[in-house]
Design a protein around this motif. Structure first.
Motif, short mmCIF file in Angstrom:
data_model
loop_
_atom_site.label_atom_id
_atom_site.label_comp_id
_atom_site.label_asym_id
_atom_site.label_seq_id
_atom_site.Cartn_x
_atom_site.Cartn_y
_atom_site.Cartn_z
N GLY A 176 -5.06 -15.26 -9.05
CA GLY A 176 -5.14 -16.73 -9.10
C GLY A 176 -4.31 -17.28 -10.24
N LEU A 177 -4.37 -16.62 -11.38
CA LEU A 177 -3.60 -17.07 -12.55
C LEU A 177 -2.10 -16.99 -12.26
CD1 LEU A 177 -3.86 -18.02 -15.45
CD2 LEU A 177 -4.02 -15.64 -16.19
N ALA A 178 -1.69 -15.89 -11.62
CA ALA A 178 -0.27 -15.74 -11.26
C ALA A 178 0.14 -16.86 -10.30
CB ALA A 178 -0.02 -14.37 -10.64
N ALA A 179 -0.71 -17.13 -9.33
CA ALA A 179 -0.40 -18.20 -8.38
C ALA A 179 -0.34 -19.55 -9.09
CB ALA A 179 -1.44 -18.22 -7.26
N SER A 180 -1.22 -19.75 -10.09
CA SER A 180 -1.30 -21.05 -10.77
C SER A 180 -0.03 -21.36 -11.55
CB SER A 180 -2.53 -21.13 -11.68
OG SER A 180 -2.31 -20.44 -12.89
N ILE A 181 0.77 -20.34 -11.86
CA ILE A 181 2.04 -20.62 -12.54
C ILE A 181 3.21 -20.45 -11.57
CG2 ILE A 181 1.15 -20.03 -14.82
CD1 ILE A 181 2.83 -17.37 -14.48
N GLY A 182 2.89 -20.40 -10.29
CA GLY A 182 3.94 -20.45 -9.28
C GLY A 182 4.53 -19.11 -8.88
N MET A 183 3.89 -18.00 -9.26
CA MET A 183 4.43 -16.69 -8.89
C MET A 183 4.18 -16.43 -7.40
SD MET A 183 5.62 -15.63 -11.78
CE MET A 183 6.09 -13.98 -11.31
N ASP A 184 5.20 -15.93 -6.75
CA ASP A 184 5.09 -15.63 -5.33
C ASP A 184 4.95 -14.13 -5.15
OD1 ASP A 184 5.54 -15.72 -2.54
OD2 ASP A 184 7.68 -15.36 -2.88
N ARG A 185 5.68 -13.38 -5.98
CA ARG A 185 5.61 -11.92 -5.95
C ARG A 185 5.41 -11.38 -7.35
NH1 ARG A 185 8.15 -9.87 -1.09
NH2 ARG A 185 8.67 -11.71 0.13
N LEU A 186 4.83 -10.19 -7.41
CA LEU A 186 4.64 -9.53 -8.71
C LEU A 186 5.22 -8.13 -8.61
CD1 LEU A 186 0.91 -10.57 -9.31
CD2 LEU A 186 2.91 -11.42 -10.55
N HIS A 187 5.75 -7.65 -9.74
CA HIS A 187 6.25 -6.27 -9.77
C HIS A 187 5.11 -5.36 -10.18
CE1 HIS A 187 10.53 -6.82 -9.01
NE2 HIS A 187 10.27 -8.05 -9.44
N VAL A 188 4.77 -4.45 -9.30
CA VAL A 188 3.65 -3.53 -9.56
C VAL A 188 4.13 -2.10 -9.35
CG1 VAL A 188 1.91 -5.21 -8.83
CG2 VAL A 188 2.84 -3.61 -7.15
N ALA A 189 3.39 -1.15 -9.93
CA ALA A 189 3.73 0.26 -9.72
C ALA A 189 3.55 0.57 -8.23
CB ALA A 189 2.81 1.14 -10.55
N ARG A 190 4.44 1.36 -7.69
CA ARG A 190 4.24 1.73 -6.29
C ARG A 190 2.99 2.59 -6.19
NH1 ARG A 190 5.25 6.89 -5.12
NH2 ARG A 190 6.83 8.02 -6.32
N ARG A 191 2.44 2.61 -5.00
CA ARG A 191 1.19 3.35 -4.79
C ARG A 191 1.45 4.85 -4.93
NH1 ARG A 191 -2.78 0.44 -2.45
NH2 ARG A 191 -2.26 -1.53 -1.45
N PRO A 192 0.56 5.58 -5.64
CA PRO A 192 0.71 7.04 -5.67
C PRO A 192 0.49 7.60 -4.26
CG PRO A 192 -0.81 6.29 -7.38
CD PRO A 192 -0.53 5.11 -6.51
N ARG A 193 1.34 8.54 -3.88
CA ARG A 193 1.16 9.20 -2.58
C ARG A 193 0.40 10.50 -2.82
NH1 ARG A 193 6.60 6.87 -1.55
NH2 ARG A 193 7.50 8.50 -2.83
N VAL A 194 -0.76 10.59 -2.23
CA VAL A 194 -1.63 11.73 -2.51
C VAL A 194 -1.95 12.49 -1.22
CG1 VAL A 194 -3.84 12.46 -3.50
CG2 VAL A 194 -2.68 10.44 -4.42
N ALA A 195 -1.75 13.80 -1.27
CA ALA A 195 -2.17 14.67 -0.17
C ALA A 195 -3.53 15.26 -0.53
CB ALA A 195 -1.15 15.78 0.05
N LEU A 196 -4.46 15.18 0.40
CA LEU A 196 -5.83 15.62 0.14
C LEU A 196 -6.24 16.68 1.14
CD1 LEU A 196 -8.71 15.06 -1.16
CD2 LEU A 196 -9.02 13.37 0.67
N PHE A 197 -6.80 17.80 0.65
CA PHE A 197 -7.47 18.70 1.59
C PHE A 197 -8.66 19.39 0.96
CE2 PHE A 197 -3.91 21.50 0.18
CZ PHE A 197 -4.57 22.69 -0.11
N SER A 198 -9.58 19.78 1.83
CA SER A 198 -10.78 20.50 1.40
C SER A 198 -10.62 21.95 1.81
CB SER A 198 -12.03 19.96 2.10
OG SER A 198 -11.97 18.57 2.24
#
Ligand code: AMP
Ligand code: MG
Length: 421
Positions: A176-198
């Motif tokens: 909300g704060l980002a939107a309140s100053i007019g931000m349309d996009r934010l630079h964020v870390a890409r999602r970690p790609r995780v392989a999972l097995f049991s």
């Protein structure tokens, strides 16, 4: 030459030291990517967000009421003509001397006015509604003070202010704060790609075997669901590779697949030192592996290694051990990988409503729940396979090694609400 210690003789490693070692493997955080503000919940900000404007942009009214000059309403009951009407989304003109402006919440204060009197303290005269009549007047029933009910320009955000700092994990208010100053996009870390097995020959998937016809020795794979959900909450993209049998070749094959195009490989089970524990040798065939005995309970065996670019992390098989080890080691690792500086959860002091008579030499994470009196109740069965304790609880007591607990004692509480966020 002294022989390498056999793994069942590994010294117990304090959790803080294990975490420090693990975080040292992170290296540089993941690259960043731009995402729409609306899609950034839970993501980690990769650069500071600086405001290109002030918020609010102008002085504006905090109330529905009348804007005026205080010097023109020095006694209660002063009557003023209403010279203009300013609704939110419009802007007024200079306030005519000796008049008031009808104004609504959020509307800009007209130049010249220095206070807003809320409509409950005013009486609209002539025609009842002061809104549209040129002859409208208003009686001010109080004595206004300069600045009252005015929200000042920039009182929320100053022009040029850093409103969100790199490394922060974004939540609803931050978006909300980002939107309140007019931000349309934010630079964020890409999602970690995780392989999972049991791992585990005893594991079957719900839906494949009827609970009424479970063969002896067989259990449902629960870790798969716990870990998958935990990973997603940490912002990861999960490749769920299912259950791998307790065989060296099958484990090697699964690891090869997992190492491809993933940042992290996470497994549960098979990291103890029994003959059916194939994870350690299999990782060693493909890369490097370090097995630790972390001084925590539940938990203890934890493996970190590397296969090409992928980090390997092996969790114990017991469901509560697996979950707790995830929370105290894997969670901080995944946060740091996304660029979060402060990755440990700070416990709060709470009051025990239970007795813990048997001190352990390992640091214990007890499943507890707040009772209506604000104290903490203990789940009666603290077994490392008893998943009910976690589902029942609202957090963990972080109990240092060798400490017993009596009712009324202060203890360190870590809330699941924070750990699982
Ligand atoms: P392990 O670490 O492989 O020796 O497993 C320890 C205990 O955890 C055993 O009782 C396993 O049956 C149990 N276990 C291992 N993996 C899972 C799983 N995915 N879901 C539920 N229980 C598991
Ligand atoms: Mg096993």
């Amino acid at each position: 030459m002294t022989p390498a210690p056999r793994s069942h003789m590994l010294p117990l490693l304090p959790l803080d030291e294990a975490l420090e070692r693990l975080l040292a493997f992170v290296g540089t955080p993941l690259d960043s990517e731009p995402v729409r503000v609306g899609d950034a919940d839970g993501r980690v900000l990769a650069q500071d967000v600086v405001s290109a404007l002030q918020v609010p942009p102008q002085d504006n009214s905090a109330m529905d009421g009348y804007a005026l000059r205080c010097a023109e309403a020095l006694t209660p009951g002063t009557e003023l003509p209403v010279s203009q009407r300013i609704a939110a989304g419009t802007s007024g003109t200079v306030l005519e001397p000796g008049s008031a402006a009808r104004i609504f919440t959020g509307a800009p204060i007209p130049p010249g006015a220095d206070a807003v009197v809320m409509q409950e303290d005013c009486t609209a005269l002539e025609g009842g509604s002061a809104d549209d009549s040129a002859r409208a007047r208003v009686r001010i029933n109080t004595i206004p003070k300069p600045g009252q009910n005015i929200r000042r320009a920039g009182e929320d955000v100053a022009h040029g202010a850093v409103v969100l700092t790199k490394g922060v994990r974004l939540g609803p208010a931050a978006l909300g704060l980002a939107a309140s100053i007019g931000m349309d996009r934010l630079h964020v870390a890409r999602r970690p790609r995780v392989a999972l097995f049991s791992t585990g020959d005893e594991l079957v998937m719900p839906g494949t075997v009827d609970p009424a016809h479970m063969p002896p020795g067989v259990i449902y794979n629960s870790n798969r669901f716990v870990l998958n959900a935990l990973l997603r909450r940490m912002g990861c993209v999960v490749s769920d590779l299912g259950t791998v049998p307790d065989q060296r070749a099958a484990t090697v094959l699964a690891l090869q697949e997992a190492a491809h195009a993933h940042d992290v490989i996470l497994t549960s089970g098979g990291v103890s030192v029994g003959e059916e524990d194939h994870v350690k040798p299999a990782v060693q065939t493909l890369g490097t592996l370090d097995l630790w005995h972390v001084a925590i309970k539940p938990g203890k065996p934890f493996a970190h290694g590397r296969i090409n670019q992928a980090h390997f992390m092996g969790l114990p098989g017991n469901p509560v051990a697996s979950l707790v080890t995830f929370l105290v080691l894997v969670r901080p690792f995944l946060l740091r990988l996304q660029g979060v500086p402060q990755v440990s959860v700070r416990p709060v002091v709470a009051r025990a409503n239970f007795t813990w008579a048997k001190a352990d030499k390992r640091r214990e994470f007890l499943r507890v729940r707040h009772n209506p009196d604000g104290g903490l109740d203990l789940f009666p069965n603290q077994g490392s396979g008893v998943l009910t304790s976690v589902a029942w609880g609202d957090g963990l007591v972080d109990n240092p090694p060798g400490r017993t607990i009596a009712p009324g004692d202060p203890v360190h509480f870590i809330s699941f609400a924070e750990l699982l966020a």
